[in-house]
Design an enzyme around this catalytic site. Structure first.
Site, mmCIF file in Angstrom:
data_model
loop_
_atom_site.group_PDB
_atom_site.id
_atom_site.type_symbol
_atom_site.label_atom_id
_atom_site.label_comp_id
_atom_site.label_asym_id
_atom_site.label_seq_id
_atom_site.Cartn_x
_atom_site.Cartn_y
_atom_site.Cartn_z
ATOM 1 N N LYS A 195 40.950 41.348 40.432
ATOM 2 C CA LYS A 195 39.904 41.004 41.395
ATOM 3 C C LYS A 195 39.296 42.301 41.915
ATOM 4 C CE LYS A 195 39.013 38.666 45.766
ATOM 5 N NZ LYS A 195 39.512 37.707 46.767
ATOM 6 N N LYS A 248 37.760 38.318 38.156
ATOM 7 C CA LYS A 248 36.771 37.955 39.171
ATOM 8 C C LYS A 248 36.089 39.201 39.689
ATOM 9 C CE LYS A 248 36.599 36.143 43.800
ATOM 10 N NZ LYS A 248 37.324 35.857 45.004
HETATM 11 C C1 PBG Z 1 39.532 35.534 49.402
HETATM 12 C C2 PBG Z 1 38.497 35.089 48.443
HETATM 13 C C3 PBG Z 1 37.184 35.541 48.353
HETATM 14 C C4 PBG Z 1 36.585 34.831 47.323
HETATM 15 C C5 PBG Z 1 37.532 33.955 46.830
HETATM 16 N N1 PBG Z 1 38.712 34.150 47.510
HETATM 17 C C6 PBG Z 1 36.453 36.481 49.202
HETATM 18 C C7 PBG Z 1 36.761 37.914 49.242
HETATM 19 O O1 PBG Z 1 37.616 38.428 48.540
HETATM 20 O O2 PBG Z 1 36.126 38.544 50.102
HETATM 21 C C8 PBG Z 1 35.162 34.996 46.877
HETATM 22 C C9 PBG Z 1 34.601 33.897 46.070
HETATM 23 C C10 PBG Z 1 33.139 33.939 45.915
HETATM 24 O O3 PBG Z 1 32.448 34.940 46.225
HETATM 25 O O4 PBG Z 1 32.617 32.933 45.437
HETATM 26 N N2 PBG Z 1 40.132 34.436 50.057
#
Ligand code: PBG
Length: 323
Positions: A195, A248
């Site tokens: 991520k 991601k």
């Molecule tokens: C954290 C989380 C995020 C997303 C999914 N889980 C936000 C982040 O890391 O700031 C982002 C998903 C998206 O942008 O669609 N709980």
């Protein structure tokens, strides 16, 4: 053996021929639909930066989930918007928290739909970070206790799968241990393994009110410049017991998806995040792109790169087209 013997256009002449040589395809089975659940009843709060998406109270979420299931989409992933936030994100692991209540209702009213939960405290912390904060630092090992509790209460409430998205080290092993101790040995973990610290999460943070109140997430989410590090993250999550790994965001990281596909036999998920969705919506609203074609081409690119499943806000629209 080149031109004029070889003519690539021979197999592009008709639709039937093109279908015969098509290498990649999409089906509703490929999609996981993300949803935001909020307190209240009969509540539907449209998210300005994500046209077509809304925060839903549990009763309306049930309707949404039934539609998702009817479209042949196998799974949803739930994000909670709690009524109260604190330093430790404790409303996220309250057995009576918003996601836990939503799970109990969905499990009873929409059987058969796979319910996945996002396990991370950022939606529940007053400071908006994905970990416990002390002296401006995000603490790793202390955060694991919160994640254990969150995963366990989700599964007790009916989650079929948990998806840790916090990027703390060791969270997959900690959650596996916690679930196994509680007797949930068959509940899989989908790890947000690679991520990246991406600007493309901005509309989500608007939706979830989870923007960090100070600093940024670069001490835990990955540097967008790094491929080898992404592969190490994936390797470690597999060693710790992940059942599905995720990359991601998706489209700006197709090379990472492809590299991950080449390295592991595990099912691979990719998250087409909020900013990817909103870019297409915005360009379509401005009349600059054909929305349907941009949606399908972006999803196809993620599948072609090697993803088996795609978390996408387009899931319902794309599945409806594929009926
Ligand atoms: C954290 C989380 C995020 C997303 C999914 N889980 C936000 C982040 O890391 O700031 C982002 C998903 C998206 O942008 O669609 N709980």
């Amino acid at each position: 053996m080149a031109f004029p013997i070889q003519r690539m256009r021979r197999l592009r002449e008709t639709d039937a021929l093109r279908r015969m040589v098509r290498e990649t395809g999409l089906t509703p089975n490929d999609f996981i639909y993300p949803a935001f659940v909020t307190e209240g009843e009969g509540r539907r709060e449209p998210i300005a930066s994500m046209p077509g998406q809304a925060r839903l109270s549990v009763d309306l979420l049930v309707k949404e989930a039934s539609e998702v299931k009817a479209l042949g989409i196998p799974a949803m992933i739930l994000f909670g918007i709690p009524g109260r936030k604190d330093e430790r994100g404790s409303s996220g692991y309250d057995p009576d928290g918003i996601v836990q209540r939503a799970l109990r209702t969905l499990k009873a009213q929409v059987p058969g739909l796979v319910l996945i939960t996002d396990v991370c405290i950022d939606e529940y912390t007053s400071h908006g970070h994905c970990g416990i904060v002390r002296d401006g630092k995000i603490l790793n090992d202390e955060t694991l206790d919160c994640l254990r509790a969150m995963a366990k209460t989700h599964v007790e409430a009916g989650a079929d799968m948990v998806a840790p998205s916090d990027m703390m080290d060791g969270r997959v092993a900690a959650i596996r241990d916690e679930l196994d101790r509680a007797g949930f040995v068959d509940v899989p973990i989908m790890a947000y393994a690679a991520k990246f610290a991406s600007c493309f999460y901005a509309p989500f943070r608007d939706a979830a009110h989870s923007c960090p109140q100070f600093g940024d997430r670069q001490s835990y989410q990955m540097d967008p410049a790094n491929t080898r590090e992404a592969l190490r993250e994936i390797e470690l999550d597999i060693e710790e017991g992940a059942d599905i790994i995720m990359v991601k965001p998706a489209m700006p990281y197709l090379d990472i998806i492809s590299a991950a596909r080449g390295r592991t036999l595990l099912p691979l998920a990719a998250y087409q995040v909020s900013g990817e969705y909103s870019m297409v919506k915005a360009a379509a609203q401005a009349g600059w792109l054909d929305e349907t074609r941009a949606m399908m081409e972006s999803l196809l690119s993620i599948k072609r790169a090697g993803a088996d499943m795609i978390l996408t806000y387009f899931a319902k629209e794309a599945a409806a087209l594929l009926q």
